[in-house]
Design an enzyme around this catalytic site. Sequence first.
Site, PDB file in Angstrom:
ATOM      1  N   TYR A  74       0.869  -1.188   0.000  1.00 22.00           N
ATOM      2  CA  TYR A  74       0.000   0.000   0.000  1.00 22.00           C
ATOM      3  C   TYR A  74       0.903   1.233   0.000  1.00 22.00           C
ATOM      4  O   TYR A  74       1.811   1.340   0.828  1.00 22.00           O
ATOM      5  CB  TYR A  74      -0.923   0.031   1.225  1.00 22.00           C
ATOM      6  CG  TYR A  74      -1.725   1.316   1.268  1.00 22.00           C
ATOM      7  CD1 TYR A  74      -2.850   1.481   0.449  1.00 22.00           C
ATOM      8  CD2 TYR A  74      -1.334   2.381   2.070  1.00 22.00           C
ATOM      9  CE1 TYR A  74      -3.559   2.676   0.450  1.00 22.00           C
ATOM     10  CE2 TYR A  74      -2.039   3.580   2.071  1.00 22.00           C
ATOM     11  CZ  TYR A  74      -3.143   3.722   1.260  1.00 22.00           C
ATOM     12  OH  TYR A  74      -3.834   4.906   1.256  1.00 22.00           O
ATOM     13  N   LYS A 131       3.212  10.128   8.201  1.00 21.36           N
ATOM     14  CA  LYS A 131       2.466   9.650   9.371  1.00 21.36           C
ATOM     15  C   LYS A 131       3.014  10.119  10.727  1.00 21.36           C
ATOM     16  O   LYS A 131       2.605  11.166  11.209  1.00 21.36           O
ATOM     17  CB  LYS A 131       2.319   8.133   9.301  1.00 21.36           C
ATOM     18  CG  LYS A 131       1.341   7.723   8.182  1.00 21.36           C
ATOM     19  CD  LYS A 131       0.778   6.323   8.351  1.00 21.36           C
ATOM     20  CE  LYS A 131      -0.489   6.124   7.560  1.00 21.36           C
ATOM     21  NZ  LYS A 131      -0.326   5.450   6.286  1.00 21.36           N
TER      22      LYS A 131
HETATM   23  C1  LIG Z   1      -0.519   5.857   4.900  1.00 24.39           C
HETATM   24  C2  LIG Z   1       0.482   5.418   3.924  1.00 24.39           C
HETATM   25  C3  LIG Z   1       0.693   6.129   2.728  1.00 24.39           C
HETATM   26  C4  LIG Z   1      -0.136   7.343   2.350  1.00 24.39           C
HETATM   27  O1  LIG Z   1       0.045   8.402   3.238  1.00 24.39           O
HETATM   28  P1  LIG Z   1      -1.095   9.548   3.322  1.00 24.39           P
HETATM   29  O2  LIG Z   1      -0.520  10.537   4.287  1.00 24.39           O
HETATM   30  O3  LIG Z   1      -2.324   8.879   3.817  1.00 24.39           O
HETATM   31  O4  LIG Z   1      -1.255  10.091   1.947  1.00 24.39           O
HETATM   32  C5  LIG Z   1       1.668   5.670   1.868  1.00 24.39           C
HETATM   33  N1  LIG Z   1       2.408   4.589   2.162  1.00 24.39           N
HETATM   34  C6  LIG Z   1       2.244   3.894   3.299  1.00 24.39           C
HETATM   35  C7  LIG Z   1       3.129   2.721   3.584  1.00 24.39           C
HETATM   36  C8  LIG Z   1       1.272   4.278   4.216  1.00 24.39           C
HETATM   37  O5  LIG Z   1       1.094   3.556   5.333  1.00 24.39           O
END
Ligand SMILES: *Cc1c(COP(=O)(O)O)cnc(C)c1O
Length: 437
Positions: A147, A277
């Site tokens: 993801y 994050k």
């Molecule tokens: C959450 C996440 C994203 C996307 O980040 P956003 O701030 O939600 O756009 C991309 N890669 C990984 C591994 C994630 O956990």
Amino acid sequence: MLTSAKITELDRRRVWHPYAPMPGSVPPLVVESASGVRLRLAGGAELVDGMSSWWAAIHGYAHPALDAAAREQLGRMSHVMFGGLTHEPAVLLCDRLAALAPDGLGHVFLCDSGSVSVEVAVKMCLQYWRSRGRPAKQRLLTWRGGYHGDTFMAMSVCDPDGGMHRMWDGVLPRQVFAGLPPGGFGAGVDPAYAAALTRLIASHAAELAAVIVEPVVQGAGGMRFHDPGYLRVLREACTGSGVLLIFDEIATGFGRSGSLFAAGHGGVSPDVMCVGKALTGGYLSLAAALCTAEVAAGISEGELPVLAHGPTFMGNPLACAVANASLDVLLGGDGTYPRGWRAEVLRIEAALRSGLAPAAGLPGVADVRVLGAVGVVQLEREVDVAAATAAAVAEGVWLRPFRDLIYTMPPYVTGDDDLARVCAAAVAAARQNGQPS
Ligand SMILES: *Cc1c(COP(=O)(O)O)cnc(C)c1O
């Protein structure tokens, strides 16, 4: 002040929520405030947060050091444009990120969210090869189960079955997919998988700009762990085939897996790395793409010698100031972690292992796994999210399952009693799902 009923009504009428229809089908809980590891709901009930607001709030809510940093920065400026201007919070943050990151990642591009940092990372790699006179190198390779975000290029490297590939067939760029990495953090490297992965990279090398993966922990693509040895396999294959390597550490960064960055488990440095994050301790949206001097030079010596990207809120001083405070807290500046963050992550790991173990014996549970401050109960079928959430809330805990997964990644400041409640809630949610409906 709106009544909680009014908030719920307006929310349903006006507001989109993640992965939700409009109007929403299940009313969300109304949160009035949060502090420590507790969310305080309208009506006064409190829930222990087992999600860290999706990996982000690693130090819990309303942390005094982060609150103070935000207030202090507000008194100076909350934002100025980053074109032609710079400031201490951004410069300090980029210098610290470069120092903390795996070796060689000396240059930092700040942006607003994880997905955008993935777009920037991919743009860096494509532009690097264009500048080097290899414009045909514009595809990406990844393994299944990943993801990387919800923007279009990021979606193109999400798991093709779990993601939105079918709906966006013909729209998303077609990338190259290797099979799922074999599971298990300490399982060792499967030589057949490693050889196939290496062959796949070599056979597509002429058209590949980069390989992009989440190191060690695949998050929203299925909450799976793999052996860090695969990172070395990827590093060798990419270097050998002349392909860049991107690690997406947006979920794993800042200690979650037990290493400051998951790449550290394998002692491997990528060419480009994304963080997001937990970067601001969950306070504000901020992310970054870091790259090597080689990538930066490749771009900057090209025909268009600039990286053509510049979000309006790039380098937001408020977000950078809070990120600096979050790094201070993580690295021991203020006494939040007297034994160091790693000891707390290991403590949480042990608590999750023992606390989630009872779920393994429940009907309908396929697997229970833990790594660092991440605990996963995987069911044999889709979770009934409403029923599972209600079961956790009845235990006084906030969990947000998805697909076949009930999972938790608690804030590092979660105490032992609260960890026990989080585990009991996850087990209760799994038991609830095992009931014949
Ligand atoms: C959450 C996440 C994203 C996307 O980040 P956003 O701030 O939600 O756009 C991309 N890669 C990984 C591994 C994630 O956990």
